[in-house]
Write an enzyme that holds these catalytic residues in place. Structure first.
Site: not given
Ligand code: NOJ
Length: 496
Positions: A101, A146, A191, A331, A333, A399
């Site tokens: 990606r 992005h 995002e 994504n 986290y 992600e």
């Molecule tokens: C989301 C983002 O899409 C990416 O650009 C970023 O580096 C990562 N999270 C980590 O923060």
């Protein structure tokens, strides 16, 4: 007092739940499940003024005010992938990924922002990268945008100017035309929350505009229209001939209710609607989430405004945007605790408008990032929420990853992080029936982590930013990931 005790017991349970190794899922991921890694143009390419590329909003902001970033780092050279893409693909090949990606730089392809002039060198760079990937049996997964808007369009208002819908669709059209024969999976945006909330709300990201609760919603509104128009363009013109699929990547923390009270459960749900739902609901369901429309309308009228700060879609637009996706990128986290805010801050802003209090307990494992606490159980809960709220769409995790500093190649923490998140994602698939078809580690290599510069490292390959060669070195996590891709198994040996 009882409430407080209950809360700490919950946290303790969640905490111990996340790290018991023996609870890792020991079954293999399905044969057809795909694994990849991700990067983004400004974070890795460098070549900021190569050939006829024009500055994007990050080039412009960081050249003008270098102090916006830790150590005054910027992406001028970054990992130099603009020159080293062949080396990158050789590493990807060795890693064994199914897909890579990456994102396209708008101002590299269209130096004027609009499509009056297409850069031959810009287009060739991506054509070469895609060909190199294909020659090595690696599928591209391309993000069209992005976060690196051409500065020339920002000078005209950027995402807050309605004309951006057509500027963007013209750019996407060039991308489909030039690369669509060789790329089958498109993520139109990455995002959007960060583009709008941080870029046009809290001024934490380029273009660093301070307009909480106003600019950020106008941005979201235009971005959603641009997204749907891009999907419809592909659907009408390219789908039959190119046979690909178009989606969007949306991110959100999981919001965990602080107690079982109705107020806190609703507060956590509001957190999800104000972050994920703002973008997902119009596309996967219809219109903005009802709770956002009513709360922002109420607060706007209390501010003496005649109209809600959240713009309204027409019926026609609602219909047009609804259902405009082939798959959903997620994504994931981290998580936040959430409870109802009893003394809501009356100032405008998407965070204030949600009227919730959020925090991350000290007990949650930290990383070297200010916002990323390790909560693998949150990934499973978020996936379940998406399934239940939007009727089980196909999801690709686009992600997931952990940052550390530059101190070690023996990144056992990162391996443990991936194991615990993948275990929860696998449970979500097997036990809860969530339709996840692929997983993407962020990131392929250490890169420019926005305002944190090179101080936060997400890569499974190390990059030496002090060497002109930007030497890449495999970390222990890359060896682990390589084995995962081969075996589809997150532990040493899978039992099924
Ligand atoms: C989301 C983002 O899409 C990416 O650009 C970023 O580096 C990562 N999270 C980590 O923060």
């Amino acid at each position: 007092m009882e409430g407080v005790q209950y809360f700490f017991i919950c946290c303790l349970l969640l905490f111990s739940e996340s790290f018991a190794d023996d609870e890792l899922n020991t079954r293999r991921f399905p044969e057809n499940f795909k694994f990849g890694v991700a990067t983004a143009s400004y974070q890795v390419e460098g070549g900021w003024n190569a050939s006829d590329k024009s500055p994007n909003i990050w080039d412009y902001a960081l050249h003008k005010n270098p102090d916006l970033v830790v150590n005054r780092d910027n992406g001028d050279v970054a990992c130099d992938s603009y020159h080293k893409y062949k080396e990158d693909v050789a590493l990807l090949k060795d890693l064994g990924v199914d897909f890579y990606r990456f994102s396209l730089s708008w101002s590299r392809i269209l130096p004027n922002g609009i499509d009056d002039k297409i850069s031959v060198d810009g287009v060739n760079y991506y054509k070469n990268l895609i060909a190199e990937l294909r020659n090595n049996n690696i599928e591209p997964l391309i993000t069209i945008y992005h976060w690196d808007l051409p500065q020339i369009l920002q000078d005209a208002g950027g995402w807050t100017n309605d004309n951006i819908v057509d500027w963007f669709v013209a750019y996407a059209n060039v991308c489909f035309k030039e690369f669509g024969n060789d790329n089958k999976n498109w993520l139109v945006f990455n995002e959007p929350k960060q583009t709008c909330q941080m870029g046009y709300g809290t001024a934490e990201h380029a273009p660093f505009i301070n307009s909480s609760g106003v600019g950020e919603y106008i941005c979201a509104h235009n971005l959603l229209k641009a997204y749907a128009k891009t999907w419809h363009l592909y659907n009408a013109v390219y789908r039959n001939v190119q046979g690909g699929r178009v989606g969007i990547t949306i991110d959100s923390s999981w919001f965990e209710p602080a107690t079982e009270s109705r107020e806190d459960i609703e507060a956590a749900e509001r957190g999800l609607h104000f972050t994920f739902g703002l973008y997902a609901n119009p596309i996967l369901n219809r219109d903005y989430p009802a709770v956002m429309k009513s709360l922002i309308a109420k607060r706007s009228s209390e501010e003496g405004l005649e109209k809600s700060r959240l713009p309204a879609f027409t019926e026609e637009e609602i219909e047009y945007i609804s259902g405009s996706y082939d798959f959903l990128g997620v994504n994931t986290y981290t998580s936040n605790m959430a409870k109802a805010e009893n003394n809501p801050d009356p100032s405008p802003g998407s965070h204030q408008d949600a009227e919730i209090a959020t925090w991350q307990p000290d007990e949650w494992e930290r990383t070297n990032s200010s916002w990323l606490k390790v909560t693998p159980w949150g990934a499973r809960k978020l996936l379940n929420w998406i399934k239940n709220t939007y009727g089980n769409p196909e999801i690709i995790i686009t992600e997931n990853g952990l940052s550390d500093d530059d101190s070690t190649l023996e990144d056992d923490n990162r391996i443990r992080f991936y194991q615990s998140y993948l275990s929860n994602i696998h449970d979500a698939m097997e036990l809860d029936g969530v339709n996840v078809t692929g997983y993407t580690a962020w990131s392929f290599m250490d890169n420019f982590e926005w305002t944190k510069g090179y101080s936060e490292r997400f890569g499974i390959y190390h990059v030496d930013f002090s060497s002109p060669n930007r030497t890449r070195t495999k970390k222990k996590s890359a060896t682990w990931y390589q084995n995962l891709i081969k075996t589809k198994c997150i532990v040493d040996e899978c039992i099924h």
